[in-house]
Design an enzyme around this catalytic site. Structure first.
Site, PDB file in Angstrom:
ATOM      1  N   MET A  18    -102.029 -52.941   9.239  1.00 27.97           N
ATOM      2  CA  MET A  18    -102.361 -53.506   7.934  1.00 27.97           C
ATOM      3  C   MET A  18    -103.683 -52.911   7.483  1.00 27.97           C
ATOM      4  O   MET A  18    -104.693 -53.022   8.172  1.00 27.97           O
ATOM      5  CB  MET A  18    -102.470 -55.019   7.981  1.00 27.97           C
ATOM      6  N   TYR A  36     -93.743 -43.117   1.387  1.00 27.18           N
ATOM      7  CA  TYR A  36     -94.785 -42.153   1.706  1.00 27.18           C
ATOM      8  C   TYR A  36     -94.139 -40.794   2.004  1.00 27.18           C
ATOM      9  O   TYR A  36     -92.921 -40.648   1.988  1.00 27.18           O
ATOM     10  CB  TYR A  36     -95.626 -42.656   2.879  1.00 27.18           C
ATOM     11  N   GLU A  61    -106.564 -72.062 -12.090  1.00 25.81           N
ATOM     12  CA  GLU A  61    -105.337 -72.176 -11.310  1.00 25.81           C
ATOM     13  C   GLU A  61    -105.699 -72.865  -9.991  1.00 25.81           C
ATOM     14  O   GLU A  61    -106.826 -72.719  -9.489  1.00 25.81           O
ATOM     15  CB  GLU A  61    -104.768 -70.779 -11.021  1.00 25.81           C
TER      16      GLU A  61
END
Length: 683
Positions: A32, A177, A666
């Site tokens: 990640m 990719y 929000e």
């Protein structure tokens, strides 16, 4: 003598022999990108702390965020450049030394990522000059010289990774990719030896694997991430996936990692609406065709899920990237039988993937320390204090638990009969059931750290003026009632009533407000049947996936089949901009697609003129229109509930305001939990 199987998760904690090395368990922290990679020396110092904490937490192997092998391959141009020179080896050595120092048996691999047509460089490269739908820049068709330079760049990057102390590399051959674009006819229209037949189209990925293996030798892990199911109609056939997998194995890969999407595919694979381990069966089929170990991934967020995947023979290793953001001690807690103490990833994406897509430093909604380990720490308090926290929503829970963890005496007051605040609404929305896990986690932490929880206890200012060193007001928000003629009509209800089921919507529903809550309510009232997030078969039908037959890309020729409630739904907003424009980048599009398939009418630029027995009258584009609805649900924003804070702050010192009570735009659990944790860390 063979070791005894693990008492809780025998498959998950079984070692895996790779021949020249051994993985201590089957738990992988998957790749990640964090955003720290672009910060240069400071970023690597922070990455060292980030990865070392996960290594101490017990994972068997870590794969880093994607690293560019040359300038043309960068997802985003950075001043520090790709990993293509020895000058960067010391930076990376900080990371590998930290990981091996924290846990000598933990392996760490560098992911080598050539973005190809997704690169934001000045000179993006691709097999053919075809732009990706998510990158307006048209790439340049690679010449033979470009191809040779790129092969050399992969080999050079892998060699540098080995010199920097990495135990291996992962070559990403999926997601749109560079390597994956060579494989598909839609993106590879070459007529030379690198295009045409599938044998030619897979030549470049195989050449990359061979070059890397030659460069690093035999005693180094080489992982290939294969596009096992692209979720696009013009993706790979099952036969091609198998053919490529076998060829990559023959080219020298140690491990095969399965990936299930291209970035532009219109099927969710990572959001909370995806069932747990939804794609593992695809890995299981490929595992039967290969002899090297296989990694599976996506929505494996608890140890029992990973154990079941392994026990069913669907994979050899389970990849959990976001779960390691949420709880760096995930593996250790599972190992020690403390599963109820795991801070579970709820796949909201709000602080991780949404941050990555926006170029921000990645973190985690339920764990704000993720990627901030060098600046946000919960050290034992030098002087324990008596702390009152009012409100057991996300902000109050985070503050109370973190303060108690540090040794403070914390009393948590909650007017209702349960903890969780608005999370108790979220978990009732189809596709958001995972939010219950966060409430479960905080409930366990309240027990573990001795928070004095007082439910059904409204608080008045006089109770908190004395006897407390600090008072934290986290009283949240209340729904805003818009000034519309007829707003008190019996057909009008608040979003809480609709979500909690205290009133049943009728056959024609208008939802006023198309923010996050408006979309959630529209999901709820338009939904029928089981939640797709809890049933892989329902999920597959709703998104047009054929897991068993595996047509091209997994979806070719499959028509999505959505079960919808027998009611007409209008989702309305005042703004003239497109409905849903403000939703999160990695999940918002899934909400919009789902509602469109259920026939929800999304209307922007609405002026609300009045409500009466005939329905809701609006004006759009200078035209007055009556919506003949029998139910109107208000999702028109929130107001801070801060009266307690205002009274206390005038009467005493040490009063703090956090969460929605401090800012009600929000409903923002990410901000609320971060505020709560940071305040508690400062006491």
């Amino acid at each position: 003598m063979a070791p005894h199987p693990h008492p809780h998760f025998p498959h998950l904690f079984a070692p895996l022999d790779l021949g020249f090395t051994q993985l201590k368990n089957r738990i992988l922290m998957g790749s990640m990108h964090t955003g720290l990679e672009e910060l240069g020396p400071e970023g690597f110092e922070r990455m060292a702390a980030y990865y070392a904490e996960r290594a101490r937490g017990g994972v068997g192997m870590i794969i880093t965020g994607g690293t560019a092998p040359n300038r043309a391959s960068e997802l985003a141009a950075t001043p520090h450049g790709p990993f293509d020179s020895e000058a960067q080896v010391p930076w990376h050595r900080q990371v590998t030394d930290a990981v091996h120092g924290a846990a000598p048996a933990c392996h760490i691999c560098l992911q080598i990522l050539h973005a190809g047509p997704l690169a934001r460089s000045e000179d993006p490269l691709a097999p053919s000059a075809i732009a990706s739908p998510i990158n307006p820049r048209v790439p340049r068709e690679m010449t033979e010289e470009d191809i040779e330079e790129t092969l050399a760049a992969f080999a050079r990057c892998a060699t540098l990774a080995k010199a920097a102390g990495y135990d291996g590399v992962e070559i990403i051959g999926s997601a749109g990719y560079l390597l994956s674009t060579f494989l598909l006819e839609k993106t590879n229209q070459r007529q030379d030896r690198w295009g045409g037949s599938y044998e030619n189209r897979m030549r470049f990925p195989l050449a990359v694997v061979k070059r890397v293996r030659e460069a690093v030798g035999e005693d180094f892990i080489v992982i290939y991430r294969i596009a096992a199911m692209e979720m696009m109609e013009d993706g790979s056939s099952w036969e091609e996936v198998v053919q490529l997998g076998r060829a990559v194995e023959g080219a020298g890969a140690t491990i095969m990692s399965t990936h299930f999407v291209w970035h532009q595919a219109q099927v969710p694979t990572i959001s909370t609406r995806v069932p747990r381990a939804a794609f593992a069966s695809v890995t299981g089929r490929l595992r039967q065709e290969l002899s090297i170990p296989l990694i599976t991934s996506n929505r494996i967020n608890m140890p029992e899920v990973a154990e079941r995947v392994l026990a069913d023979g669907l994979a050899d290793i389970t990849s959990m990237g976001r779960p390691m953001l949420a709880d760096p001690a995930f593996a250790r807690k599972a190992d020690e039988g403390r599963v109820d103490e795991i801070n579970t990833c709820i796949a909201c994406n709000q602080a991780c993937l949404d941050h990555a897509f926006r170029g921000k430093i990645v973190s985690c909604l339920v764990n704000p320390r993720a990627c901030h380990e060098t600046e946000l720490n919960y050290t034992p308090a030098a002087t324990p204090r008596r702390i009152a926290v009012v409100g057991a929503g996300p902000a109050g829970l985070a503050c109370a638990v973190t303060a108690a963890q540090r040794g403070h005496a914390v009393t948590l007051f909650e007017a209702s009969g349960e903890i969780g605040g608005h999370f108790n609404l979220a978990l009732r929305i189809p596709g958001k059931e995972e939010f219950a896990e966060t409430i479960r986690y905080y409930g366990r932490m309240i027990e573990r750290y001795g928070v004095d929880l007082r439910l059904h206890t409204p608080v008045v200012p006089e109770q908190l003026q004395e006897g407390w060193d600090e008072v934290v007001v986290a009283t949240g928000v209340r729904a805003r009632t818009p000034a519309i003629p007829g707003i008190d009509h019996p057909m009008v209800m608040g979003y809480r009533e609709a979500i909690m089921g205290s009133r049943e919507p009728g056959r024609a529903v208008a939802i006023i407000g198309a923010g996050g809550i408006g979309f959630d309510v529209a999901e709820l009232v338009s939904h029928a049947g089981p939640s797709a997030a809890l049933d892989i078969d329902v999920f597959a039908r709703e998104w047009g996936i054929d897991f068993a037959g595996h047509p091209r890309g997994g979806v070719a020729g499959v028509v999505p089949q959505v079960q919808r409630a027998d009611r007409e739904v209008f989702l309305l907003q005042r703004k003239p901009t497109k409905v849903g424009r403000g939703l999160a980048p990695t999940t918002g599009w899934t909400h919009k697609i789902a509602l469109k398939r259920r026939g929800v009418h999304m209307l922007a630029g609405c002026e609300y003129l009045g409500i009466d027995d005939a329905g809701l009258t609006i004006r759009r584009d200078d035209q007055v229109q009556l919506l003949p609805v029998d139910t109107i649900i208000l999702c028109a924003g929130q107001e801070s509930t801060r009266e307690l804070y205002d009274a206390l702050s005038e009467a005493r010192e040490g009063v703090h305001l956090i969460g929605g009570a401090e800012l009600a735009m929000e409903i923002d659990a990410k901000r609320a939990i971060d505020q709560g944790c940071r305040l508690a860390a400062a006491f």
